[in-house]
Design a protein around this motif. Sequence first.
Motif, PDB file in Angstrom:
ATOM      1  N   UNK A 284       0.849  -1.195   0.000  1.00 21.26           N
ATOM      2  CA  UNK A 284       0.000   0.000   0.000  1.00 21.26           C
ATOM      3  C   UNK A 284       0.884   1.243   0.000  1.00 21.26           C
ATOM      4  N   UNK A 285       1.925   1.215   0.849  1.00 19.31           N
ATOM      5  CA  UNK A 285       2.855   2.346   0.915  1.00 19.31           C
ATOM      6  C   UNK A 285       3.560   2.566  -0.407  1.00 19.31           C
ATOM      7  N   UNK A 286       4.092   1.486  -0.987  1.00 21.27           N
ATOM      8  CA  UNK A 286       4.812   1.617  -2.253  1.00 21.27           C
ATOM      9  C   UNK A 286       3.905   2.194  -3.329  1.00 21.27           C
ATOM     10  N   UNK A 287       2.672   1.714  -3.378  1.00 23.23           N
ATOM     11  CA  UNK A 287       1.727   2.238  -4.351  1.00 23.23           C
ATOM     12  C   UNK A 287       1.413   3.698  -4.105  1.00 23.23           C
ATOM     13  N   UNK A 288       1.287   4.078  -2.833  1.00 26.89           N
ATOM     14  CA  UNK A 288       0.992   5.466  -2.482  1.00 26.89           C
ATOM     15  C   UNK A 288       2.155   6.371  -2.869  1.00 26.89           C
ATOM     16  N   UNK A 289       3.383   5.950  -2.563  1.00 25.78           N
ATOM     17  CA  UNK A 289       4.559   6.765  -2.890  1.00 25.78           C
ATOM     18  C   UNK A 289       4.722   6.934  -4.391  1.00 25.78           C
ATOM     19  N   UNK A 290       4.704   5.805  -5.107  1.00 20.59           N
ATOM     20  CA  UNK A 290       4.930   5.868  -6.557  1.00 20.59           C
ATOM     21  C   UNK A 290       3.775   6.587  -7.252  1.00 20.59           C
ATOM     22  N   UNK A 291       2.559   6.368  -6.740  1.00 20.14           N
ATOM     23  CA  UNK A 291       1.403   7.072  -7.307  1.00 20.14           C
ATOM     24  C   UNK A 291       1.549   8.578  -7.198  1.00 20.14           C
ATOM     25  N   UNK A 292       2.063   9.044  -6.047  1.00 19.80           N
ATOM     26  CA  UNK A 292       2.263  10.479  -5.868  1.00 19.80           C
ATOM     27  C   UNK A 292       3.369  11.043  -6.725  1.00 19.80           C
ATOM     28  N   UNK A 293       4.253  10.179  -7.187  1.00 20.64           N
ATOM     29  CA  UNK A 293       5.376  10.602  -8.023  1.00 20.64           C
ATOM     30  C   UNK A 293       4.959  10.777  -9.477  1.00 20.64           C
ATOM     31  N   UNK A 294       4.193   9.791  -9.973  1.00 20.13           N
ATOM     32  CA  UNK A 294       3.844   9.833 -11.397  1.00 20.13           C
ATOM     33  C   UNK A 294       2.461  10.441 -11.653  1.00 20.13           C
ATOM     34  N   UNK A 295       1.639  10.570 -10.583  1.00 24.08           N
ATOM     35  CA  UNK A 295       0.349  11.248 -10.723  1.00 24.08           C
ATOM     36  C   UNK A 295       0.226  12.353  -9.665  1.00 24.08           C
ATOM     37  N   UNK A 296       1.173  13.281  -9.621  1.00 25.89           N
ATOM     38  CA  UNK A 296       1.140  14.309  -8.560  1.00 25.89           C
ATOM     39  C   UNK A 296      -0.072  15.228  -8.656  1.00 25.89           C
ATOM     40  N   UNK A 297      -0.647  15.386  -9.840  1.00 30.94           N
ATOM     41  CA  UNK A 297      -1.793  16.286  -9.990  1.00 30.94           C
ATOM     42  C   UNK A 297      -3.034  15.752  -9.286  1.00 30.94           C
ATOM     43  N   UNK A 298      -3.073  14.455  -8.996  1.00 25.64           N
ATOM     44  CA  UNK A 298      -4.260  13.861  -8.369  1.00 25.64           C
ATOM     45  C   UNK A 298      -4.209  13.921  -6.844  1.00 25.64           C
ATOM     46  N   UNK A 299      -3.044  14.231  -6.259  1.00 27.43           N
ATOM     47  CA  UNK A 299      -2.873  14.216  -4.814  1.00 27.43           C
ATOM     48  C   UNK A 299      -3.110  15.610  -4.240  1.00 27.43           C
TER      49      UNK A 299
END
Length: 552
Positions: A284-299
């Motif tokens: 969950x953490x890895x997905x959250x971190x990487x998600x924030x990196x490649x989809x920063x506009x959604x966070x």
Amino acid sequence: MIAQIKFNKIKLIINNLWMQRLFIIFIILLTFWHGLWGGVPRGDQPVYLHQISQLHDLGNILINAPSWNRNHALISEIILFRPVLYILMGSFYYFFGYNFILWQCASLFLHIMVVLGLHLLIANGSLRFTPYVFLLPIFFGVSLLGSELVLWHHAAGYILFSVFVVFSVYFLRLFFQTKNTNYGWFSLLLGILAEFTYELGVVINLLISLVFFYNYIFASAIEKMQIGKSTLSTIKWGLLFFLSALLYPLLSSLDLWLRGLNAPIGSQISLPHPFLATFYYTFIQLGFWIGGWIFPTTYDIRAIYRASFEGFKTISLPIILNFIVVLAILLFDLSRVRSAKLSFNNKAIVILPMVFLLVYSSVAAYGRTLPKGIEYLYLSIYYGYIAYLSIIVGIALFFLNSSNNVISDRNKIETNIIGIKKYKNYFSQYGLFTLIGIIALIGFNAYGVFTLAKSYRYNFAPSRQKVIDSITNWIDGKGKLSSAYFNISSNCKGNDLLPWFQEENGRLIRKNSGWQPPINLADALWPEKSFKLNKSMLAGKDIFITEIICEE
């Protein structure tokens, strides 16, 4: 012809490593610029500022700093041992006092060192003559989730850990490349400093030792003969890094024993299957971190006591563009990225950062996120910094050269025809869409960091800065008297209540203080001058009390 000559000169300037470093520094400074004025105490930093305010000279600070996380920590964290981290924080306090712009400058300087270390590492590989040599470090340097570690200067010790790790790996690379034992010693020293800054440096040293053992076990007979002729053989280097990893638990246990403290044994987590839950939380953490990196506009990241994730944003044009960019990279180019041939010594090194990433996320999940709930992950987004560092280091090691074909004299790159050809062919080799996509992701992340830093400067910091300025002005004047104490006026909006000083589950973070909650920012930062904290002791005495009214 003239236009072609000018174009070639521009390419040569872009290809110059020093020009690239200046460009990297410029982008980092531009992105974090507003954060220099947004560094007032927040999160649990007032706790540490109070602790160190009891020490008045550099010698006492350096001697006592390693004990901070033993004498003042929560019982569940007493096992941690981070002397270098606390020496760094103590040095910040001694040299900068309450000038938090200087704190923030120092934190940003350390961050720039990490980014430049990544540039050095990548420049040693086959990406040297492509734009990725400076785009990948920038992509790390402006990551939205990782930016909180830089903006919150209280956590600068983790950045120092990252400096040690990046340059340890860099010197290890040079050691494999040149067989110069001095590079090996530099790598070992930095690895030791890393583990006494942040305990996961132990994992780094263990993984490096495994690389040496792997190389020795699978080397050919001829290679083993050559190894035996070196000053220190591969197996001996492996043992050195292995012993350095054991140094941390040895000294940490000794420190606990000398202080007469007992570390908690076993898990503090009241869950039926903590290891299964840890496995789940890890990914969950890895997905959250990487998600924030490649989809920063959604966070939706908000600037509060710690920058925190408030949820996902509703669909907008930037989000749509962000998804299109990532989809283009996946569809058109990932399959085209090919590794350069790896030399024998580099094969095992490639997996080192990814293994560390899994261990790092697992430890954070088990020790932090799991006992406090998934909401803690959303609050402590700064953990993404080291995760992103691991990924970029992994990419850098993946593209190491099979031989020393990176030119030794980097000031003469214009004479390297092979390098210029590589530069011309980067579009076909690595993909135009990947290049454009990385630039777009850098832009999305950098805009998010710029906005977050601006919010700290103009929304969060001003009220607290008024409290700090008002009290420091009073101390410089009447407050220097030993009998002078202050009360804070209710108009001081930045004098916030500090939950970290309140009783929670029968524990006080500030142990043996004798204070009664509630405690506010000004009282925690200047406890010796706070009438609120000292009034029982001062009853009936002749004192001067000033009600400080924060300037509008």
